[in-house]
Write a protein that holds these residues in place. Structure first.
Motif, PDB file in Angstrom:
ATOM      1  N   GLY A  88     -33.920 -18.099   1.558  1.00 29.18           N
ATOM      2  CA  GLY A  88     -33.402 -19.471   1.661  1.00 29.18           C
ATOM      3  C   GLY A  88     -34.526 -20.497   1.573  1.00 29.18           C
ATOM      4  O   GLY A  88     -34.388 -21.533   0.917  1.00 29.18           O
ATOM      5  N   ALA A  89     -35.660 -20.212   2.234  1.00 23.97           N
ATOM      6  CA  ALA A  89     -36.804 -21.135   2.189  1.00 23.97           C
ATOM      7  C   ALA A  89     -37.368 -21.237   0.770  1.00 23.97           C
ATOM      8  O   ALA A  89     -37.821 -22.303   0.352  1.00 23.97           O
ATOM      9  CB  ALA A  89     -37.883 -20.679   3.161  1.00 23.97           C
ATOM     10  N   LEU A  90     -37.297 -20.144   0.022  1.00 19.60           N
ATOM     11  CA  LEU A  90     -37.828 -20.164  -1.343  1.00 19.60           C
ATOM     12  C   LEU A  90     -36.918 -20.912  -2.315  1.00 19.60           C
ATOM     13  O   LEU A  90     -37.400 -21.566  -3.239  1.00 19.60           O
ATOM     14  CB  LEU A  90     -38.042 -18.736  -1.846  1.00 19.60           C
ATOM     15  CG  LEU A  90     -39.229 -17.994  -1.238  1.00 19.60           C
ATOM     16  CD1 LEU A  90     -39.255 -16.553  -1.722  1.00 19.60           C
ATOM     17  CD2 LEU A  90     -40.524 -18.683  -1.608  1.00 19.60           C
ATOM     18  N   ILE A  91     -35.604 -20.810  -2.118  1.00 20.44           N
ATOM     19  CA  ILE A  91     -34.693 -21.465  -3.069  1.00 20.44           C
ATOM     20  C   ILE A  91     -34.406 -22.925  -2.708  1.00 20.44           C
ATOM     21  O   ILE A  91     -33.771 -23.644  -3.471  1.00 20.44           O
ATOM     22  CB  ILE A  91     -33.354 -20.705  -3.190  1.00 20.44           C
ATOM     23  CG1 ILE A  91     -32.597 -20.716  -1.857  1.00 20.44           C
ATOM     24  CG2 ILE A  91     -33.561 -19.313  -3.712  1.00 20.44           C
ATOM     25  CD1 ILE A  91     -31.163 -20.253  -1.971  1.00 20.44           C
ATOM     26  N   ALA A  92     -34.887 -23.362  -1.549  1.00 23.82           N
ATOM     27  CA  ALA A  92     -34.635 -24.746  -1.129  1.00 23.82           C
ATOM     28  C   ALA A  92     -35.305 -25.721  -2.091  1.00 23.82           C
ATOM     29  O   ALA A  92     -36.398 -25.448  -2.602  1.00 23.82           O
ATOM     30  CB  ALA A  92     -35.166 -24.978   0.281  1.00 23.82           C
ATOM     31  N   PRO A  93     -34.650 -26.841  -2.376  1.00 27.88           N
ATOM     32  CA  PRO A  93     -35.282 -27.836  -3.249  1.00 27.88           C
ATOM     33  C   PRO A  93     -36.536 -28.407  -2.588  1.00 27.88           C
ATOM     34  O   PRO A  93     -36.602 -28.494  -1.352  1.00 27.88           O
ATOM     35  CB  PRO A  93     -34.206 -28.911  -3.420  1.00 27.88           C
ATOM     36  CG  PRO A  93     -33.265 -28.716  -2.291  1.00 27.88           C
ATOM     37  CD  PRO A  93     -33.347 -27.278  -1.887  1.00 27.88           C
ATOM     38  N   ARG A 100     -36.478 -29.294   4.237  1.00 29.91           N
ATOM     39  CA  ARG A 100     -35.373 -28.617   3.543  1.00 29.91           C
ATOM     40  C   ARG A 100     -35.577 -27.112   3.530  1.00 29.91           C
ATOM     41  O   ARG A 100     -34.617 -26.358   3.624  1.00 29.91           O
ATOM     42  CB  ARG A 100     -35.281 -29.128   2.108  1.00 29.91           C
ATOM     43  CG  ARG A 100     -34.888 -30.563   2.009  1.00 29.91           C
ATOM     44  CD  ARG A 100     -34.865 -30.999   0.570  1.00 29.91           C
ATOM     45  NE  ARG A 100     -34.577 -32.420   0.493  1.00 29.91           N
ATOM     46  CZ  ARG A 100     -34.299 -33.051  -0.609  1.00 29.91           C
ATOM     47  NH1 ARG A 100     -34.262 -32.393  -1.752  1.00 29.91           N
ATOM     48  NH2 ARG A 100     -34.044 -34.334  -0.613  1.00 29.91           N
ATOM     49  N   LYS A 101     -36.819 -26.689   3.384  1.00 24.11           N
ATOM     50  CA  LYS A 101     -37.099 -25.249   3.353  1.00 24.11           C
ATOM     51  C   LYS A 101     -36.662 -24.591   4.658  1.00 24.11           C
ATOM     52  O   LYS A 101     -35.995 -23.556   4.639  1.00 24.11           O
ATOM     53  CB  LYS A 101     -38.590 -24.998   3.112  1.00 24.11           C
ATOM     54  CG  LYS A 101     -39.036 -25.348   1.706  1.00 24.11           C
ATOM     55  CD  LYS A 101     -40.449 -24.889   1.481  1.00 24.11           C
ATOM     56  CE  LYS A 101     -40.904 -25.113   0.065  1.00 24.11           C
ATOM     57  NZ  LYS A 101     -40.134 -24.423  -0.936  1.00 24.11           N
ATOM     58  N   ASN A 102     -37.019 -25.183   5.788  1.00 26.14           N
ATOM     59  CA  ASN A 102     -36.648 -24.596   7.074  1.00 26.14           C
ATOM     60  C   ASN A 102     -35.137 -24.649   7.279  1.00 26.14           C
ATOM     61  O   ASN A 102     -34.535 -23.683   7.754  1.00 26.14           O
ATOM     62  CB  ASN A 102     -37.361 -25.303   8.219  1.00 26.14           C
ATOM     63  CG  ASN A 102     -37.038 -24.673   9.559  1.00 26.14           C
ATOM     64  OD1 ASN A 102     -37.111 -23.452   9.700  1.00 26.14           O
ATOM     65  ND2 ASN A 102     -36.652 -25.487  10.517  1.00 26.14           N
ATOM     66  N   LEU A 103     -34.512 -25.770   6.934  1.00 27.05           N
ATOM     67  CA  LEU A 103     -33.066 -25.887   7.135  1.00 27.05           C
ATOM     68  C   LEU A 103     -32.292 -24.897   6.263  1.00 27.05           C
ATOM     69  O   LEU A 103     -31.353 -24.248   6.731  1.00 27.05           O
ATOM     70  CB  LEU A 103     -32.617 -27.321   6.857  1.00 27.05           C
ATOM     71  CG  LEU A 103     -33.168 -28.375   7.833  1.00 27.05           C
ATOM     72  CD1 LEU A 103     -32.748 -29.769   7.405  1.00 27.05           C
ATOM     73  CD2 LEU A 103     -32.726 -28.096   9.250  1.00 27.05           C
ATOM     74  N   THR A 104     -32.697 -24.751   5.002  1.00 23.43           N
ATOM     75  CA  THR A 104     -32.024 -23.797   4.118  1.00 23.43           C
ATOM     76  C   THR A 104     -32.286 -22.373   4.574  1.00 23.43           C
ATOM     77  O   THR A 104     -31.369 -21.534   4.612  1.00 23.43           O
ATOM     78  CB  THR A 104     -32.499 -23.982   2.660  1.00 23.43           C
ATOM     79  OG1 THR A 104     -32.344 -25.343   2.290  1.00 23.43           O
ATOM     80  CG2 THR A 104     -31.716 -23.105   1.712  1.00 23.43           C
ATOM     81  N   GLY A 105     -33.535 -22.077   4.936  1.00 30.84           N
ATOM     82  CA  GLY A 105     -33.870 -20.746   5.435  1.00 30.84           C
ATOM     83  C   GLY A 105     -33.107 -20.413   6.709  1.00 30.84           C
ATOM     84  O   GLY A 105     -32.610 -19.289   6.883  1.00 30.84           O
TER      85      GLY A 105
END
Length: 197
Positions: free
Chosen positions: A49-54, A13-18
């Protein structure tokens, strides 16, 4: 190992959101809003984005379906019956074991065990542990009693064990019968209530 870790991160999720936020940064660059600092904007948006990802959630355990467990138990019972055919038992114990096997076969033919985990566990324990252990212990002990005559014959223990297991299986059958009777009565009451004015 490192390849698996990298693949897991790519799907995280971190990579996808980032990456989604980084694409927004690229859109800002193409529209001219990011200016000469576009690499910093894209990288900053990716990082934000990577930081705010669940956080990643571990996958829930995949336990077998109760119907699958029943099918496996039926297969184990078939294996047990094949084993019992190969063991030489005294006539009284063999008769008791035949009665027990027939009762267990009738119980395993029912599909209602999936709703009663405790009864299913009792049935499973009888098939997978109690009967094989009783018969195997008898077969091993019988050989030793030939060397030490005068001790209590192992047939008596086997017959007692099979009697106790038969009583336990009869209790399961009685509980199943009672449950079916209650279900039938409930359905009758439901139909009577539905048809009353």
């Amino acid at each position: 190992m490192a390849t698996n870790k990298a693949l897991r991160y790519l799907e995280s999720r971190k990579n996808l959101t980032g990456s989604a936020c980084g694409i927004v940064g690229l859109a800002l660059t193409f529209t001219g809003l990011a200016g000469a600092y576009w690499p910093v904007v894209v990288a900053g948006l990716y990082g934000a984005g990577a930081l705010i990802a669940p956080p990643e959630r571990p996958a829930a355990p995949d336990f077998p379906d109760p119907a699958e467990q029943l099918d496996v138990l039926r297969a184990d019972f078939t294996t047990l019956r094949d084993y019992l055919k190969s063991v030489d038992l005294p006539p009284a114990a063999a008769g008791r074991l035949t009665e027990l096997s027939e009762l267990l076969a009738a119980l395993l033919a029912q599909d209602d065990w999936t709703t009663d985990p405790e009864a299913f566990h009792t049935l499973s324990r009888a098939v997978r542990q109690d009967i094989p252990e009783s018969v195997d212990t008898y077969a091993r002990t019988r050989w030793w009693t030939r060397l030490a005559p005068g001790t209590e014959p192992p047939e008596r223990h086997l017959e007692r064990q099979l009697s106790l297991l038969h009583t336990e299986a009869e209790a399961l059958a009685a509980a199943l019968r009672e449950s079916e009777a209650r279900r039938q009565q409930s359905h009758t009451h439901y139909l009577e209530g539905r048809n009353s004015p």
